[in-house]
Scaffold this motif. Structure first.
Motif, PDB file in Angstrom:
ATOM      1  N   ILE A   1     -18.040  22.823 -16.053  1.00  0.00           N
ATOM      2  CA  ILE A   1     -18.978  23.928 -15.855  1.00  0.00           C
ATOM      3  C   ILE A   1     -18.270  25.122 -15.223  1.00  0.00           C
ATOM      4  N   THR A   2     -17.501  24.874 -14.168  1.00  0.00           N
ATOM      5  CA  THR A   2     -16.801  25.979 -13.504  1.00  0.00           C
ATOM      6  C   THR A   2     -15.760  26.599 -14.429  1.00  0.00           C
ATOM      7  N   SER A   3     -15.113  25.763 -15.254  1.00  0.00           N
ATOM      8  CA  SER A   3     -14.112  26.278 -16.189  1.00  0.00           C
ATOM      9  C   SER A   3     -14.750  27.170 -17.239  1.00  0.00           C
ATOM     10  N   ALA A   4     -15.922  26.768 -17.744  1.00  0.00           N
ATOM     11  CA  ALA A   4     -16.621  27.580 -18.746  1.00  0.00           C
ATOM     12  C   ALA A   4     -17.024  28.923 -18.152  1.00  0.00           C
ATOM     13  N   ALA A   5     -17.528  28.906 -16.903  1.00  0.00           N
ATOM     14  CA  ALA A   5     -17.919  30.155 -16.244  1.00  0.00           C
ATOM     15  C   ALA A   5     -16.714  31.053 -16.015  1.00  0.00           C
ATOM     16  N   ARG A   6     -15.623  30.451 -15.579  1.00  0.00           N
ATOM     17  CA  ARG A   6     -14.397  31.232 -15.317  1.00  0.00           C
ATOM     18  C   ARG A   6     -13.848  31.844 -16.603  1.00  0.00           C
ATOM     19  N   LYS A   7     -13.882  31.091 -17.677  1.00  0.00           N
ATOM     20  CA  LYS A   7     -13.371  31.590 -18.956  1.00  0.00           C
ATOM     21  C   LYS A   7     -14.217  32.764 -19.456  1.00  0.00           C
ATOM     22  N   PHE A   8     -15.544  32.660 -19.301  1.00  0.00           N
ATOM     23  CA  PHE A   8     -16.419  33.761 -19.718  1.00  0.00           C
ATOM     24  C   PHE A   8     -16.094  35.022 -18.927  1.00  0.00           C
ATOM     25  N   MET A   9     -15.901  34.878 -17.625  1.00  0.00           N
ATOM     26  CA  MET A   9     -15.609  36.036 -16.784  1.00  0.00           C
ATOM     27  C   MET A   9     -14.277  36.681 -17.150  1.00  0.00           C
ATOM     28  N   ALA A  10     -13.324  35.853 -17.584  1.00  0.00           N
ATOM     29  CA  ALA A  10     -12.019  36.393 -17.972  1.00  0.00           C
ATOM     30  C   ALA A  10     -12.096  37.146 -19.296  1.00  0.00           C
TER      31      ALA A  10
END
Length: 296
Positions: free
Chosen positions: A226-235
């Motif tokens: 979940i945190t990885s998906a959120a981080r990738k979207f922000m990038a």
């Protein structure tokens, strides 16, 4: 609820010799089916817990009804199932044509699991869950149960309490997700700056929840998805102040849809594993996944 006949009234000691005839512990080996005696033996040796090292939930216990007086009725409940390490039928998970029905019906080929984990290892033919892996689960689990039985410093209750704690973590994460409109409402209801900010908050909040997970590496891994998906979207979607994203809006919407799908896959798996209902705000998103069979 009726008492479970399969795990009740277990004798204090069961004996089985791997080179002996299965009739010594069970009355039937037809089609590789486990006998009642084999199930009793395997359940006892597993400590009545799911053998999956990422689960280990208790599968038998009390089902108490009525008032605490002479009219109280004591019943037992059983959510355990017996899986075949090597499948008993052609085309079943991990089928081994070299085995006889007697070998398929033996305790060596039986694994006690909860219903969720049984479905997990057998779905779609069991890819990712080889016979070798399941045997390693069983060996390690038997060793742990033996240690719990012989050591005064270790407790089954501690293990069970950690399961309850982890379920509370999942419930908390579900509430965090439900409070993020960006995950379940139309994108045009918020500015892209608000959407990106929401994913930043989600990343930080779920990361903070990781410290409360007890002895469950699989849950930690799923929360990190979940945190990885959120981080990738922000990038990938950069927004300066309240302006439109530097990425084309249409492309940003595609990236948002992809991120939602990734997160909802994890939600669906956690809901099934911990038997926690998906929040109403997220149900339509998870339903899309189950309808398209895109998770599992």
């Amino acid at each position: 609820m009726n008492p479970s006949p399969s795990l009740d009234r277990i004798e204090h000691r069961h004996r089985y010799h791997s080179h002996g005839h299965p009739a010594e512990i069970g009355e039937s080996v037809a089609n590789g089916e486990f006998s009642s005696a084999t199930k009793a033996l395997v359940a006892a040796r597993a400590g009545y817990m799911c053998t999956n090292p990422d689960c280990n939930r208790l599968v038998v216990g009390p089902e108490v009804t009525g008032l605490l007086d002479e009219t109280e009725e004591y019943l037992s409940t059983n959510i355990g199932e017996f899986a075949h390490i090597s499948g008993r039928r052609l085309n079943s998970a991990r089928y081994d044509e070299t085995l006889t029905d007697e070998q398929r019906a033996s305790p060596d080929n039986a694994l006690l699991l909860c219903r969720v984990c049984h479905k997990l290892i057998d779905s779609n033919g069991g890819p990712g869950y080889s016979a070798e892996l399941l045997r390693s689960w069983k060996t390690a689990h038997t060793r742990q149960v033996r240690e719990l039985l012989t050591s005064r410093r270790k407790s089954v209750l501690t293990k069970l309490l950690s399961q309850t704690q982890n379920a509370d973590v999942v419930q908390h994460v579900f509430e965090l997700l439900a409070n993020k409109r960006s995950l379940h409402e139309y994108p045009d209801l918020e500015t892209w700056w608000q959407v990106r900010k929401a994913f930043g908050q989600l990343r930080d909040e779920v990361t903070a929840s990781l410290k409360d997970v007890q002895d469950d590496d699989r849950l930690k891994q799923e929360l990190r998805r979940i945190t990885s998906a959120a981080r990738k979207f922000m990038a990938e979607v950069q927004v300066e102040d309240f302006r439109a994203p530097e990425t084309e809006p249409a492309e940003a919407e595609v990236l948002l849809a992809i991120t939602r799908t990734k997160i909802m896959k994890t939600v669906a798996m956690l809901s099934e594993r911990y038997e926690i209902p998906v929040p109403p705000e997220l149900q339509s998103q998870v339903w899309k996944l189950t309808a398209s069979r895109s998770y599992g």
